[in-house]
Design a protein around this motif. Sequence first.
Motif, PDB file in Angstrom:
ATOM      1  N   ASN A  84      -8.591  26.145  54.656  1.00 24.78           N
ATOM      2  CA  ASN A  84      -8.063  27.025  53.628  1.00 24.78           C
ATOM      3  C   ASN A  84      -7.205  26.310  52.593  1.00 24.78           C
ATOM      4  O   ASN A  84      -6.685  26.943  51.676  1.00 24.78           O
ATOM      5  N   GLY A  85      -7.018  25.008  52.743  1.00 30.56           N
ATOM      6  CA  GLY A  85      -6.271  24.245  51.753  1.00 30.56           C
ATOM      7  C   GLY A  85      -4.769  24.406  51.825  1.00 30.56           C
ATOM      8  O   GLY A  85      -4.062  24.148  50.858  1.00 30.56           O
ATOM      9  N   TRP A  86      -4.270  24.837  52.971  1.00 30.69           N
ATOM     10  CA  TRP A  86      -2.835  24.982  53.147  1.00 30.69           C
ATOM     11  C   TRP A  86      -2.244  23.635  53.545  1.00 30.69           C
ATOM     12  O   TRP A  86      -2.945  22.719  53.947  1.00 30.69           O
ATOM     13  N   PHE A  87      -0.934  23.545  53.446  1.00 27.79           N
ATOM     14  CA  PHE A  87      -0.211  22.338  53.843  1.00 27.79           C
ATOM     15  C   PHE A  87       0.474  22.566  55.183  1.00 27.79           C
ATOM     16  O   PHE A  87       0.778  23.699  55.548  1.00 27.79           O
ATOM     17  N   VAL A  88       0.753  21.477  55.892  1.00 25.86           N
ATOM     18  CA  VAL A  88       1.619  21.523  57.072  1.00 25.86           C
ATOM     19  C   VAL A  88       2.674  20.454  56.906  1.00 25.86           C
ATOM     20  O   VAL A  88       2.472  19.459  56.211  1.00 25.86           O
ATOM     21  N   TRP A 140       0.919  27.282  50.263  1.00 31.68           N
ATOM     22  CA  TRP A 140       1.420  27.640  51.588  1.00 31.68           C
ATOM     23  C   TRP A 140       1.688  26.362  52.363  1.00 31.68           C
ATOM     24  O   TRP A 140       0.824  25.492  52.450  1.00 31.68           O
ATOM     25  N   ILE A 141       2.889  26.256  52.920  1.00 28.51           N
ATOM     26  CA  ILE A 141       3.251  25.102  53.740  1.00 28.51           C
ATOM     27  C   ILE A 141       3.771  25.637  55.066  1.00 28.51           C
ATOM     28  O   ILE A 141       4.753  26.373  55.099  1.00 28.51           O
ATOM     29  N   LEU A 142       3.108  25.288  56.152  1.00 28.07           N
ATOM     30  CA  LEU A 142       3.542  25.714  57.477  1.00 28.07           C
ATOM     31  C   LEU A 142       4.541  24.687  58.000  1.00 28.07           C
ATOM     32  O   LEU A 142       4.184  23.552  58.297  1.00 28.07           O
ATOM     33  N   HIS A 143       5.769  25.088  58.066  1.00 27.28           N
ATOM     34  CA  HIS A 143       6.917  24.245  58.379  1.00 27.28           C
ATOM     35  C   HIS A 143       6.980  23.928  59.879  1.00 27.28           C
ATOM     36  O   HIS A 143       6.861  24.824  60.714  1.00 27.28           O
ATOM     37  N   GLY A 144       7.153  22.656  60.207  1.00 29.39           N
ATOM     38  CA  GLY A 144       7.335  22.248  61.597  1.00 29.39           C
ATOM     39  C   GLY A 144       6.153  22.589  62.488  1.00 29.39           C
ATOM     40  O   GLY A 144       6.327  23.003  63.624  1.00 29.39           O
ATOM     41  N   PHE A 145       4.952  22.394  61.992  1.00 28.20           N
ATOM     42  CA  PHE A 145       3.757  22.801  62.729  1.00 28.20           C
ATOM     43  C   PHE A 145       3.637  22.053  64.050  1.00 28.20           C
ATOM     44  O   PHE A 145       3.717  20.837  64.107  1.00 28.20           O
ATOM     45  N   ARG A 175      -2.765  17.051  52.546  1.00 24.58           N
ATOM     46  CA  ARG A 175      -2.307  18.386  52.934  1.00 24.58           C
ATOM     47  C   ARG A 175      -1.175  18.328  53.958  1.00 24.58           C
ATOM     48  O   ARG A 175      -0.979  19.259  54.723  1.00 24.58           O
ATOM     49  N   CYS A 176      -0.438  17.224  53.949  1.00 20.80           N
ATOM     50  CA  CYS A 176       0.585  17.033  54.977  1.00 20.80           C
ATOM     51  C   CYS A 176       1.891  16.535  54.365  1.00 20.80           C
ATOM     52  O   CYS A 176       1.891  15.740  53.433  1.00 20.80           O
ATOM     53  N   PHE A 177       2.978  17.042  54.916  1.00 24.95           N
ATOM     54  CA  PHE A 177       4.321  16.552  54.616  1.00 24.95           C
ATOM     55  C   PHE A 177       4.981  16.177  55.933  1.00 24.95           C
ATOM     56  O   PHE A 177       4.506  16.560  56.996  1.00 24.95           O
ATOM     57  N   VAL A 178       6.086  15.447  55.865  1.00 22.44           N
ATOM     58  CA  VAL A 178       6.877  15.176  57.063  1.00 22.44           C
ATOM     59  C   VAL A 178       8.249  15.796  56.882  1.00 22.44           C
ATOM     60  O   VAL A 178       8.691  16.043  55.763  1.00 22.44           O
ATOM     61  N   GLU A 179       8.911  16.069  57.998  1.00 21.85           N
ATOM     62  CA  GLU A 179      10.246  16.671  57.955  1.00 21.85           C
ATOM     63  C   GLU A 179      11.097  16.130  59.080  1.00 21.85           C
ATOM     64  O   GLU A 179      10.590  15.758  60.133  1.00 21.85           O
ATOM     65  N   THR A 180      12.384  16.102  58.839  1.00 17.14           N
ATOM     66  CA  THR A 180      13.325  15.602  59.848  1.00 17.14           C
ATOM     67  C   THR A 180      14.321  16.675  60.270  1.00 17.14           C
ATOM     68  O   THR A 180      15.296  16.383  60.951  1.00 17.14           O
ATOM     69  N   PHE A 239       2.910  10.471  49.954  1.00 10.64           N
ATOM     70  CA  PHE A 239       3.770  11.624  50.178  1.00 10.64           C
ATOM     71  C   PHE A 239       4.674  11.887  48.984  1.00 10.64           C
ATOM     72  O   PHE A 239       4.903  13.025  48.606  1.00 10.64           O
ATOM     73  N   SER A 240       5.179  10.828  48.380  1.00 12.65           N
ATOM     74  CA  SER A 240       6.041  10.987  47.206  1.00 12.65           C
ATOM     75  C   SER A 240       5.276  11.637  46.063  1.00 12.65           C
ATOM     76  O   SER A 240       5.766  12.557  45.406  1.00 12.65           O
ATOM     77  N   GLU A 241       4.069  11.169  45.840  1.00  7.53           N
ATOM     78  CA  GLU A 241       3.233  11.739  44.781  1.00  7.53           C
ATOM     79  C   GLU A 241       2.903  13.209  45.072  1.00  7.53           C
ATOM     80  O   GLU A 241       2.976  14.054  44.188  1.00  7.53           O
ATOM     81  N   ARG A 242       2.553  13.523  46.286  1.00  3.74           N
ATOM     82  CA  ARG A 242       2.219  14.895  46.683  1.00  3.74           C
ATOM     83  C   ARG A 242       3.437  15.808  46.530  1.00  3.74           C
ATOM     84  O   ARG A 242       3.315  16.934  46.060  1.00  3.74           O
TER      85      ARG A 242
END
Length: 108
Positions: free
Chosen positions: A36-40, A18-23, A65-70, A97-100
């Motif tokens: 809960n081990g989710w991503f944002v 689960w990844i919560l987009h634009g948190f 547990r984190c990504f970035v977005e543009t 981040f690349s590895e994840r």
Amino acid sequence: TIHWLEIVNKQIRRTVPWILHGFTGKTTLLQVIQKNGWFVSLGNKILLENPEKRKSYLEILSPERCFVETDDSGLPVQSLYQALETYGGEKWSESGFSERFREVFGKK
């Protein structure tokens, strides 16, 4: 929202992360997400425009547990990686981040 997410998490069998987009939510929700081990994924609204939330988020979030977005900015993604490393320290380096990304999405 918090209660609902935890109920859904217990009721279904997740086969994908689960990844919560634009948190941009409350820190209490972010704590539940981490538990809960989710991503944002975070964008410029938090990383570049909201120093208070950025600080509190980086204290709670695990880089794993984190990504970035543009999506909402048109900015180069490197500017968000740079903000994370500047404000959160070396543990937020771009290489993690690349590895994840490869681990979660199975892409090189």
